[in-house]
Design an enzyme around this catalytic site. Structure first.
Site, PDB file in Angstrom:
ATOM      1  N   GLU A 151     -11.625 -55.346  -8.185  1.00 22.45           N
ATOM      2  CA  GLU A 151     -10.420 -54.939  -8.904  1.00 22.45           C
ATOM      3  C   GLU A 151      -9.169 -55.601  -8.321  1.00 22.45           C
ATOM      4  O   GLU A 151      -8.811 -55.347  -7.172  1.00 22.45           O
ATOM      5  CB  GLU A 151     -10.265 -53.425  -8.831  1.00 22.45           C
ATOM      6  CG  GLU A 151      -9.019 -52.882  -9.490  1.00 22.45           C
ATOM      7  CD  GLU A 151      -8.860 -51.381  -9.319  1.00 22.45           C
ATOM      8  OE1 GLU A 151      -7.999 -50.800 -10.017  1.00 22.45           O
ATOM      9  OE2 GLU A 151      -9.576 -50.792  -8.481  1.00 22.45           O
ATOM     10  N   GLU A 157       0.609 -52.605  -2.955  1.00 23.26           N
ATOM     11  CA  GLU A 157      -0.462 -51.832  -2.334  1.00 23.26           C
ATOM     12  C   GLU A 157      -1.312 -52.663  -1.380  1.00 23.26           C
ATOM     13  O   GLU A 157      -1.843 -52.137  -0.401  1.00 23.26           O
ATOM     14  CB  GLU A 157      -1.347 -51.207  -3.417  1.00 23.26           C
ATOM     15  CG  GLU A 157      -0.611 -50.211  -4.288  1.00 23.26           C
ATOM     16  CD  GLU A 157      -1.508 -49.551  -5.313  1.00 23.26           C
ATOM     17  OE1 GLU A 157      -2.677 -49.263  -4.974  1.00 23.26           O
ATOM     18  OE2 GLU A 157      -1.057 -49.318  -6.452  1.00 23.26           O
ATOM     19  N   ASP A 184      -7.367 -53.623 -14.083  1.00 24.72           N
ATOM     20  CA  ASP A 184      -6.649 -52.358 -14.216  1.00 24.72           C
ATOM     21  C   ASP A 184      -5.305 -52.723 -14.832  1.00 24.72           C
ATOM     22  O   ASP A 184      -4.525 -53.472 -14.228  1.00 24.72           O
ATOM     23  CB  ASP A 184      -6.467 -51.707 -12.840  1.00 24.72           C
ATOM     24  CG  ASP A 184      -5.747 -50.372 -12.887  1.00 24.72           C
ATOM     25  OD1 ASP A 184      -4.750 -50.256 -13.624  1.00 24.72           O
ATOM     26  OD2 ASP A 184      -6.143 -49.451 -12.152  1.00 24.72           O
ATOM     27  N   HIS A 187      -1.999 -52.469 -12.744  1.00 20.47           N
ATOM     28  CA  HIS A 187      -1.759 -53.572 -11.818  1.00 20.47           C
ATOM     29  C   HIS A 187      -1.423 -54.860 -12.573  1.00 20.47           C
ATOM     30  O   HIS A 187      -0.566 -55.637 -12.140  1.00 20.47           O
ATOM     31  CB  HIS A 187      -2.974 -53.781 -10.922  1.00 20.47           C
ATOM     32  CG  HIS A 187      -3.331 -52.596 -10.095  1.00 20.47           C
ATOM     33  ND1 HIS A 187      -2.472 -52.061  -9.159  1.00 20.47           N
ATOM     34  CD2 HIS A 187      -4.451 -51.829 -10.060  1.00 20.47           C
ATOM     35  CE1 HIS A 187      -3.042 -51.013  -8.579  1.00 20.47           C
ATOM     36  NE2 HIS A 187      -4.243 -50.862  -9.112  1.00 20.47           N
ATOM     37  N   HIS A 210      -9.753 -50.175 -16.064  1.00 20.79           N
ATOM     38  CA  HIS A 210      -8.962 -48.975 -15.798  1.00 20.79           C
ATOM     39  C   HIS A 210      -7.739 -48.977 -16.702  1.00 20.79           C
ATOM     40  O   HIS A 210      -7.074 -50.000 -16.851  1.00 20.79           O
ATOM     41  CB  HIS A 210      -8.472 -48.962 -14.344  1.00 20.79           C
ATOM     42  CG  HIS A 210      -9.419 -48.351 -13.393  1.00 20.79           C
ATOM     43  ND1 HIS A 210      -9.275 -48.455 -12.018  1.00 20.79           N
ATOM     44  CD2 HIS A 210     -10.539 -47.584 -13.579  1.00 20.79           C
ATOM     45  CE1 HIS A 210     -10.254 -47.804 -11.408  1.00 20.79           C
ATOM     46  NE2 HIS A 210     -11.031 -47.280 -12.347  1.00 20.79           N
ATOM     47  N   ARG A 216       2.134 -45.245 -14.423  1.00 27.14           N
ATOM     48  CA  ARG A 216       0.864 -44.739 -13.901  1.00 27.14           C
ATOM     49  C   ARG A 216       0.566 -43.315 -14.386  1.00 27.14           C
ATOM     50  O   ARG A 216      -0.265 -42.613 -13.830  1.00 27.14           O
ATOM     51  CB  ARG A 216       0.788 -44.817 -12.379  1.00 27.14           C
ATOM     52  CG  ARG A 216      -0.654 -45.023 -11.915  1.00 27.14           C
ATOM     53  CD  ARG A 216      -0.766 -45.542 -10.508  1.00 27.14           C
ATOM     54  NE  ARG A 216      -2.084 -46.121 -10.277  1.00 27.14           N
ATOM     55  CZ  ARG A 216      -2.421 -46.855  -9.232  1.00 27.14           C
ATOM     56  NH1 ARG A 216      -1.520 -47.129  -8.305  1.00 27.14           N
ATOM     57  NH2 ARG A 216      -3.623 -47.336  -9.105  1.00 27.14           N
ATOM     58  N   GLU A 245      -7.433 -43.831 -14.887  1.00 22.65           N
ATOM     59  CA  GLU A 245      -7.105 -43.641 -13.473  1.00 22.65           C
ATOM     60  C   GLU A 245      -5.583 -43.530 -13.389  1.00 22.65           C
ATOM     61  O   GLU A 245      -4.876 -44.536 -13.370  1.00 22.65           O
ATOM     62  CB  GLU A 245      -7.607 -44.809 -12.621  1.00 22.65           C
ATOM     63  CG  GLU A 245      -7.454 -44.516 -11.132  1.00 22.65           C
ATOM     64  CD  GLU A 245      -7.568 -45.772 -10.273  1.00 22.65           C
ATOM     65  OE1 GLU A 245      -8.369 -45.747  -9.322  1.00 22.65           O
ATOM     66  OE2 GLU A 245      -6.864 -46.758 -10.549  1.00 22.65           O
TER      67      GLU A 245
END
Length: 272
Positions: A151, A157, A184, A187, A210, A216, A245
């Site tokens: 991922e 992060e 995802d 991101h 995701h 988010r 998520e």
């Protein structure tokens, strides 16, 4: 369309990116709300026994979409770019346990932040450490019929493998038919040049995805270009799991219900 939601055990760290906590009750609630499966975010492979998991899934007509490994990094500080031999051995053992579990449930194991960082070290050294671990685990996973899905994660992060192009470049270096990618869109909204075009450009390696909105929160609660995303996934014939998520705002159940309602109505139309 198969919808899944990320869940974790009751003892998961506060910063675990999951919607529900407590595995038995989470599986029951996810089924009640309308999901088809759950993604298991685990610190260790033995957080739930196979017999208990099998019973819960059967009772609630659910599946495991994937086993997620983010807590191995966040709670145990284990990662692929680690140099210490003992910690690398512990990580390898943990992932083999996840692979064993996934062999019976889901056949997919996620590699998110667990890939590790560079953090001022030689980038080539870090890449080689990653490739060595990824190659060894892929070989073990092949014996269990399991795929590993890498991922891309945004720069705020982690500082290694941030967008789909970089991810695919590394997937090709691993060069195992059971080692591929899981985008995802949260991101991607930060890192990729264009979400739809990047999904299409790298479509060969899109195995799992995701969903979260730009903040988010639940899909539909931000400014994510959902029509572009749905169009791209439809154009590449994506038919794998779509997993929510998200941050559980305003509360876990409300967020989960908003997500499934938005996706069934909007994304679901692409499957008619």
């Amino acid at each position: 369309m198969k919808l899944s939601v990320a869940i974790a055990g009751a003892e998961a760290m506060p910063n675990a990116f999951v919607v529900f906590r407590g595995l038995p009750q989470s599986i029951r609630l996810a089924h009640e709300i309308g999901y088809d499966g759950v993604e298991l975010a685990l610190k260790r492979p033995d957080e739930i026994t196979r017999s208990e998991l099998k019973g819960l899934l059967k009772e609630n007509h659910m599946q495991v979409s994937a086993v997620s490994s983010g807590q191995v990094f966040a709670a145990r500080n284990l990662f692929f770019t680690e140099e210490d031999k003992e910690k690398r051995a512990e990580l390898y053992s943990t992932f083999c346990g996840f692979i064993d579990l996934a062999g019976d449930f889901g056949q997919l194991v996620n590699i998110g932040r667990t890939r590790g960082s560079i953090s001022g070290r030689d980038p080539m050294l870090c890449e080689q450490l990653f490739l060595d671990m990824a190659g060894s685990l892929s070989e073990y996973a092949q014996t269990k019929g399991v795929e590993l899905i890498l991922e891309p994660v945004n720069r705020y992060e982690i500082d290694f493998i941030n967008n789909l192009d970089a991810c695919v470049s590394l997937v090709k270096k691993v060069n195992k038919n059971n080692f591929t990618m899981m985008p995802d869109v949260f991101h991607m909204n930060i890192e990729d040049d264009h979400i739809g075009k990047s999904l299409i450009r790298n479509s060969e390696f899109v195995r799992y995805i995701h969903f979260a909105d730009s903040n988010r929160h639940a899909p539909g609660d931000g400014h994510m270009p959902w029509d572009e995303i749905f169009d791209a996934l439809s154009s590449i014939g994506y038919d794998g799991w779509t997993t929510v998520e998200i941050l559980p705002f305003p509360d876990p159940e409300t967020a989960a219900r908003r997500s499934v309602a938005f996706l069934r109505e909007n994304y679901g139309s692409y499957y008619c």
